[in-house]
Structure formats: structure tokens, C-alpha cells
Scaffold this active site. Structure first.
Site, PDB file in Angstrom:
ATOM      1  N   HIS A  74       0.762  -0.947  -0.268  1.00 56.80           N
ATOM      2  CA  HIS A  74       0.065  -0.064   0.313  1.00 56.80           C
ATOM      3  C   HIS A  74       0.975   1.118   0.028  1.00 56.80           C
ATOM      4  CE1 HIS A  74       0.010   0.014   4.781  1.00 56.80           C
ATOM      5  NE2 HIS A  74       0.633   1.102   4.287  1.00 56.80           N
ATOM      6  N   ASP A 120      -0.073  -7.354   1.324  1.00 57.14           N
ATOM      7  CA  ASP A 120       0.770  -6.268   1.410  1.00 57.14           C
ATOM      8  C   ASP A 120       1.989  -6.605   1.861  1.00 57.14           C
ATOM      9  OD1 ASP A 120       0.730  -3.076   1.962  1.00 57.14           O
ATOM     10  OD2 ASP A 120      -0.193  -3.205   3.976  1.00 57.14           O
ATOM     11  N   GLY A 213       2.974   6.307   9.206  1.00 60.95           N
ATOM     12  CA  GLY A 213       4.002   6.999   8.585  1.00 60.95           C
ATOM     13  C   GLY A 213       5.448   5.789   9.273  1.00 60.95           C
ATOM     14  N   SER A 215       4.222   2.369   7.946  1.00 62.36           N
ATOM     15  CA  SER A 215       3.825   1.716   6.846  1.00 62.36           C
ATOM     16  C   SER A 215       5.114   1.069   6.662  1.00 62.36           C
ATOM     17  CB  SER A 215       3.327   1.968   6.056  1.00 62.36           C
ATOM     18  OG  SER A 215       1.514   2.266   6.499  1.00 62.36           O
ATOM     19  N   GLY A 216       4.962  -0.383   6.333  1.00 60.58           N
ATOM     20  CA  GLY A 216       6.044  -0.717   5.125  1.00 60.58           C
ATOM     21  C   GLY A 216       7.424  -1.067   6.124  1.00 60.58           C
TER      22      GLY A 216
END
Length: 267
Positions: A74, A120, A213, A215-216
Site C-alpha cells: 500500500h 500487503d 508513517g 507503514s512498510g
């Protein structure tokens, strides 16, 4: 059912960066654990995009090869590679480190957000290659195919928001860390989520957890040989309010990761 929130800066960027406040101020309510990182996290990266003439952090990621970063789908799904750069070798996303441009992105072909968030995961290839001879830049082991169960100590690092509200984000300059534990997928579902076997959940006390912030970014199983077990994916509509954080389970995607890296490096 709790409202899901993808922990990605992109959701805030759509409202305009005027809503984003960056701060290094000490605060007892820091969402991402209340602990500033003072030692090098050599595999941690900041994914950044240009807005109004300056680079802005929007997602995290982990170095998994000499030219690859593992992150969340995402984070990259709607991004153009020419609009994104990767910063490595720094604890402060606004200063220091080395900046790399993206060559290509690989969003998992079965990534979906409807009817639930699945697969994801994404990889990006950078140029020039990472300077792995430096002590502050290195890859992280992605471990074996063993599934992590409940009550396992894990560590999250990131530059995610220090405010529980997702209508405005307060991003710390300095990298933050949170040590907490996994919970079972059954527990996670009972707390309002619909997680799959390809996800991991972790839960801390109220006031601590992943946020916009993060994410990932990496979820690490610490030890003599720390290894990457999760990728920050999603959580509740307000951060760190007693709901679990949901991560993509890295061990479920080892063949996909290897395939992408090997194909890229063969070109």
C-alpha cells in the site's frame, strides 16, 4: 468491526502536507513506544516523496539485498518510481544518510484491500547499489519459513506519527523503537480484525504502537541473529489505543521475495 487504518503517510498526504507537523520534542505520549533510537539500525530505510519542493517521509522499509528494499504494497501501489527516493544510513529522516533513486517497483500481484487487506508486500530496486561496506548500512536477515507464534518478543522501528489522531500526523525526526510481543491470530480476530495466516499481530499497552508513517517498516525478532518477521501493514482508525498492530508475515512470502530479487539481479 473496527475501522481499519493503513499506517501510511499517503493517507495524510492526500489531505495536504499542511496538516503534517514534524517534531523532535520529547513527549510521554510518543505513540511508537516512547523510546528514541540512539544506535544504528543499518537495515532501516525512509521512503520519501517530494512535496512542495522538499522531500517528505511517508513509509519505512528494510534493506534485503544490495539493491532491494522490502516494504508494504500500500506504500507503493499508486506511486511512480520517479517520485520516490530511499534514504539509508541515518537515524534522522530529515538529515544525513545516502539518498538512492528507484529503478523499479514490484507490488505483489495479488495485493488487495477488498474485502480484506491481503498480500500487503512490495519490493523496490534502487540505484546506485547500497554501500554495504559501511557500518551504518546493511541487509537484514529474512529468516526461515518457521511461523512465529504468540507471546514472542519483537521490535518495531520507524518514524511514525507520535499522535494517536490520523487526521494530523506528528512525525519525529529521530527514529523511534517499540519492544513488545506478538499475539495469536485468534486473539487478533477477537479484537476486531480479520487477519489471515499470512499476517502477524502484536499488541502493547495503550499509548504504544504503530501509526501513520510506520507503514512498510520492519518488525524484527531480536537475538544473536536478528531477523525480519513482519512488515507494518494496518491497524485501527486511531493509533495505539489498545488495538493490535497487523503485520505482513514475511515467512509466508519467502519464495516471492527470492523470485523478485533474483529476476532483478539477473537483468
Amino acid at each position: 468491526m473496527v475501522v481499519l487504518q493503513l499506517f501510511c503517510m499517503l493517507l495524510i498526504l492526500r489531505q495536504g502536507l499542511a496538516d503534517v507537523v514534524t517534531s523532535t520534542t520529547e513527549s510521554p505520549t510518543r505513540i511508537n513506544g516512547g523510546q528514541r533510537v540512539n544506535e544504528t539500525v543499518p537495515f532501516q530505510v525512509s521512503l520519501q516523496m517530494q512535496r512542495r519542493g522538499r522531500w517528505q517521509h511517508f513509509c519505512g522499509g528494510s534493506i534485503v539485498s544490495g539493491q532491494h528494499v522490502l516494504t508494504a504494497a500500500h506504500c507503493m501501489e499508486k506511486m511512480k518510481v520517479e517520485d520516490v527516493s530511499v534514504v539509508v544510513g541515518t537515524l534522522n529522516w530529515k538529515a544525513g544518510g545516502l539518498r538512492h533513486r528507484l529503478v523499479t517497483k514490484h507490488v505483489h500481484p495479488q495485493y488487495s484491500m477488498n474485502p480484506r487487506i491481503i498480500n500487503d508486500i512490495a519490493l523496490v530496486k534502487v540505484t546506485p547499489p547500497f554501500r554495504l561496506e559501511r557500518s551504518d548500512i546493511s541487509t537484514i536477515l529474512i529468516g526461515g519459513s518457521d511461523r512465529i507464534g504468540e507471546k514472542v518478543p519483537v521490535r518495531l522501528t520507524g518514524w511514525g506519527s507520535t499522535s494517536p489522531s490520523t487526521s494530523s500526523a506528528t512525525l519525529p525526526d529521530q527514529l523511534q523503537a517499540l519492544n513488545y510481543r506478538t499475539i495469536s491470530n485468534e486473539d487478533c480476530n477477537q479484537k476486531g480484525f480479520r487477519v489471515t495466516r499470512n499476517e502477524i499481530c502484536a499488541l502493547a499497552v495503550q499509548g504504544q504502537g504503530a501509526c501513520v508513517g510506520d507503514s512498510g517498516g520492519p518488525l524484527i525478532r531480536p537475538g544473536k541473529q536478528p531477523h525480519l518477521v513482519g512488515i507494518v501493514s494496518y491497524g485501527s482508525s486511531t493509533c495505539a489505543q489498545g488495538r493490535p498492530d497487523v503485520y505482513t508475515r514475511v515467512s509466508s512470502f519467502l519464495p516471492y521475495i527470492s523470485q523478485v530479487i533474483n529476476q532483478d539481479l539477473a537483468q
